[in-house]
Design an enzyme around this catalytic site. Structure first.
Site, PDB file in Angstrom:
ATOM      1  N   LYS A   1      -5.282 -10.497  -8.495  1.00 62.23           N
ATOM      2  CA  LYS A   1      -6.639 -10.801  -8.023  1.00 62.23           C
ATOM      3  C   LYS A   1      -7.603  -9.659  -8.357  1.00 62.23           C
ATOM      4  CE  LYS A   1      -7.008  -9.097  -3.365  1.00 62.23           C
ATOM      5  NZ  LYS A   1      -7.931  -9.102  -2.282  1.00 62.23           N
TER       6      LYS A   1
ATOM      7  N   LYS B   1     -11.425  -4.350  -5.589  1.00 62.30           N
ATOM      8  CA  LYS B   1     -12.339  -3.226  -5.736  1.00 62.30           C
ATOM      9  C   LYS B   1     -11.607  -1.930  -6.027  1.00 62.30           C
ATOM     10  CE  LYS B   1     -13.828  -3.926  -0.928  1.00 62.30           C
ATOM     11  NZ  LYS B   1     -12.684  -3.596  -0.097  1.00 62.30           N
TER      12      LYS B   1
ATOM     13  N   LYS C   1       0.825  -1.214   0.000  1.00 67.64           N
ATOM     14  CA  LYS C   1       0.000   0.000   0.000  1.00 67.64           C
ATOM     15  C   LYS C   1       0.854   1.256   0.000  1.00 67.64           C
ATOM     16  CE  LYS C   1      -4.464  -1.671   1.188  1.00 67.64           C
ATOM     17  NZ  LYS C   1      -5.731  -1.534   1.862  1.00 67.64           N
TER      18      LYS C   1
HETATM   19  P1  ATP Z   1      -9.033  -3.427  -1.928  1.00 67.07           P
HETATM   20  O1  ATP Z   1      -8.944  -3.443  -3.422  1.00 67.07           O
HETATM   21  O2  ATP Z   1      -9.790  -2.228  -1.392  1.00 67.07           O
HETATM   22  O3  ATP Z   1      -7.761  -3.721  -1.219  1.00 67.07           O
HETATM   23  P2  ATP Z   1     -10.245  -6.036  -2.020  1.00 67.07           P
HETATM   24  O4  ATP Z   1     -11.235  -6.065  -3.151  1.00 67.07           O
HETATM   25  O5  ATP Z   1      -8.954  -6.684  -2.247  1.00 67.07           O
HETATM   26  O6  ATP Z   1     -10.036  -4.564  -1.528  1.00 67.07           O
HETATM   27  P3  ATP Z   1     -10.769  -6.648   0.770  1.00 67.07           P
HETATM   28  O7  ATP Z   1     -11.621  -5.604   1.421  1.00 67.07           O
HETATM   29  O8  ATP Z   1      -9.311  -6.639   1.038  1.00 67.07           O
HETATM   30  O9  ATP Z   1     -11.020  -6.654  -0.815  1.00 67.07           O
HETATM   31  O10 ATP Z   1     -11.316  -8.075   1.121  1.00 67.07           O
HETATM   32  C1  ATP Z   1     -12.587  -8.376   1.616  1.00 67.07           C
HETATM   33  C2  ATP Z   1     -12.761  -9.882   1.580  1.00 67.07           C
HETATM   34  O11 ATP Z   1     -12.923 -10.332   0.241  1.00 67.07           O
HETATM   35  C3  ATP Z   1     -11.568 -10.645   2.134  1.00 67.07           C
HETATM   36  O12 ATP Z   1     -12.032 -11.735   2.899  1.00 67.07           O
HETATM   37  C4  ATP Z   1     -10.837 -11.107   0.902  1.00 67.07           C
HETATM   38  O13 ATP Z   1     -10.097 -12.274   1.112  1.00 67.07           O
HETATM   39  C5  ATP Z   1     -11.983 -11.339  -0.086  1.00 67.07           C
HETATM   40  N1  ATP Z   1     -11.534 -11.114  -1.465  1.00 67.07           N
HETATM   41  C6  ATP Z   1     -11.103  -9.934  -1.967  1.00 67.07           C
HETATM   42  N2  ATP Z   1     -10.794 -10.049  -3.271  1.00 67.07           N
HETATM   43  C7  ATP Z   1     -11.023 -11.348  -3.599  1.00 67.07           C
HETATM   44  C8  ATP Z   1     -10.875 -12.096  -4.818  1.00 67.07           C
HETATM   45  N3  ATP Z   1     -10.463 -11.529  -5.933  1.00 67.07           N
HETATM   46  N4  ATP Z   1     -11.195 -13.403  -4.809  1.00 67.07           N
HETATM   47  C9  ATP Z   1     -11.648 -13.975  -3.671  1.00 67.07           C
HETATM   48  N5  ATP Z   1     -11.799 -13.345  -2.505  1.00 67.07           N
HETATM   49  C10 ATP Z   1     -11.502 -12.037  -2.448  1.00 67.07           C
END
Ligand code: ATP
Ligand code: LTN
Length: 335
Positions: A197, A200, A115
């Site tokens: 991955k 969002k 980050k």
């Molecule tokens: P950001 O982009 O804001 O870092 P993110 O989309 O990676 O966010 P998080 O808020 O970090 O999402 O994660 C929320 C939950 O969703 C966590 O339990 C994480 O493991 C799950 N998650 C996030 N992205 C994925 C993905 N691509 N596939 C499966 N599980 C996911």
């Protein structure tokens, strides 16, 4: 008397809009857990401000996250779904735990490194102590298990270390949480770069399918998904990561096995397959979107659920915090 349920704790940051990855990887699986566990799910809005937020959008995003949890099927009368920032115990315990966490430990956190690289203009202390706030979240509720993705395991590990260190000094104050090892959902990769991955916060809107995307937008995103130059629908993560990701999504959405999918699309090419995946995801999300739209209109219901659950979270976490304050030797407030 019925045996007491174990406690499960998790949450998502109220940043951005939830993706299909968040849904298939986390949210959808949480829904099945409240029979077995006493569940707490936070709208992690305190973690969100480690990255600068636009206040108007942020307020809406946090409320939408709560509403999406409910729309996806988390019953707010069976699960405690609440806003982290509404329960001051989180900030209080995070400060205390900061004093039981070493900088050397925080220096090793890979999310901080990632980050800081991404937000080089705003490497703030909150980003650095993010895992301590996460430890406070989990420990306040005496959680037994925490379902999180792989990327958060390091934070769970530091939570356990902090809790053990604290307990070592003061006795058994915190339960030592374990990662949830039950069925975890699919890992969904970016539609534009299947090595990354789906996230969002991806800048490319075509990389992620958002839970609130219109059915036609969803179909279009799948049509544009990056694949390879072959034509055969075959599961091979190493050599065909794009197609394999689409197969994972199709399988998680329809329940079909990889073998069935390969048979279904034998000789039909990628075009047909992408259309089928787009349709399946659009069909999966339509009821959730309808429920979300209905709930958004029912302000009184959402407000009442927020109020009731905030109070429950406050009550539970206060018990732990009171104990912590006593153990460390704070003087008691005179009322
Ligand atoms: P950001 O982009 O804001 O870092 P993110 O989309 O990676 O966010 P998080 O808020 O970090 O999402 O994660 C929320 C939950 O969703 C966590 O339990 C994480 O493991 C799950 N998650 C996030 N992205 C994925 C993905 N691509 N596939 C499966 N599980 C996911
Ligand atoms: N850091 C987590 C969100 C989060 C969390 C938690 C998850 C904050 N506090 C406590 C589980 C338990 C994330 O980015 N997914």
């Amino acid at each position: 008397m019925a045996e007491e349920k174990k406690i499960l704790y998790s949450g998502m940051q109220a940043t951005g809009t939830l993706t299909l990855g968040n849904y298939l990887g986390a949210l959808r699986n949480w829904i099945t857990l409240n029979e077995e566990y006493e569940c707490y799910f936070g709208v992690m809005d305190m973690h969100s401000i480690t990255v600068r937020q636009n206040p108007t959008e942020f307020r809406q995003k946090a409320r939408d996250l709560f509403t999406l949890y409910v729309a996806a099927g988390l019953d707010p009368e069976k699960n405690c779904i609440y806003f982290q920032s509404h329960v001051p115990c989180h900030a209080e315990l995070a400060w205390i735990l900061n004093c039981y966490t070493y900088m050397g430990e925080l220096n090793r956190m890979t999310q901080f490194k990632d980050k800081s690289a991404k937000h080089a203009d705003n490497i703030n202390a909150g980003l650095y102590t993010y895992p301590v706030l996460m430890a406070a979240d989990i420990l306040l509720y005496q959680a037994d298990v925490v379902p999180v993705g792989k990327d958060q395991l390091q934070h769970l590990e530091i939570t356990r270390d902090i809790a053990q260190r604290f307990n070592g000094v003061y006795g058994d104050v915190f339960k030592i949480p374990e990662p949830y090892t039950g069925k975890i959902g699919a890992r969904v990769m970016s539609l534009q770069d299947p090595m990354k991955k789906m996230s969002k916060s991806d800048e490319n809107p075509n990389a992620s399918v958002f839970l609130v995307d219109d059915a036609n937008v969803i179909r279009k995103k799948f049509k544009r998904a990056v694949t390879d130059s072959e034509t055969e629908v075959r599961y091979d993560v190493e050599n065909k990561p794009g197609i394999s990701n689409l197969m994972d999504i199709y399988s998680a959405t329809t329940g079909k096995s990889m073998e069935d999918i390969e048979k279904e699309f034998a000789g039909r090419g990628y075009g047909d397959f992408k259309t089928a995946v787009g349709d399946a995801v659009a069909d999966l999300l339509t009821p959730l979107q309808e429920r979300f739209a209905e709930l958004k209109k029912d302000k009184a219901y959402i407000d009442s659920m927020i109020k009731a659950n905030d109070e429950k979270a406050y009550y539970t976490s206060t018990k732990t915090l009171r104990k912590v304050k006593k153990k460390i030797g704070y003087t008691e407030m005179i009322r």
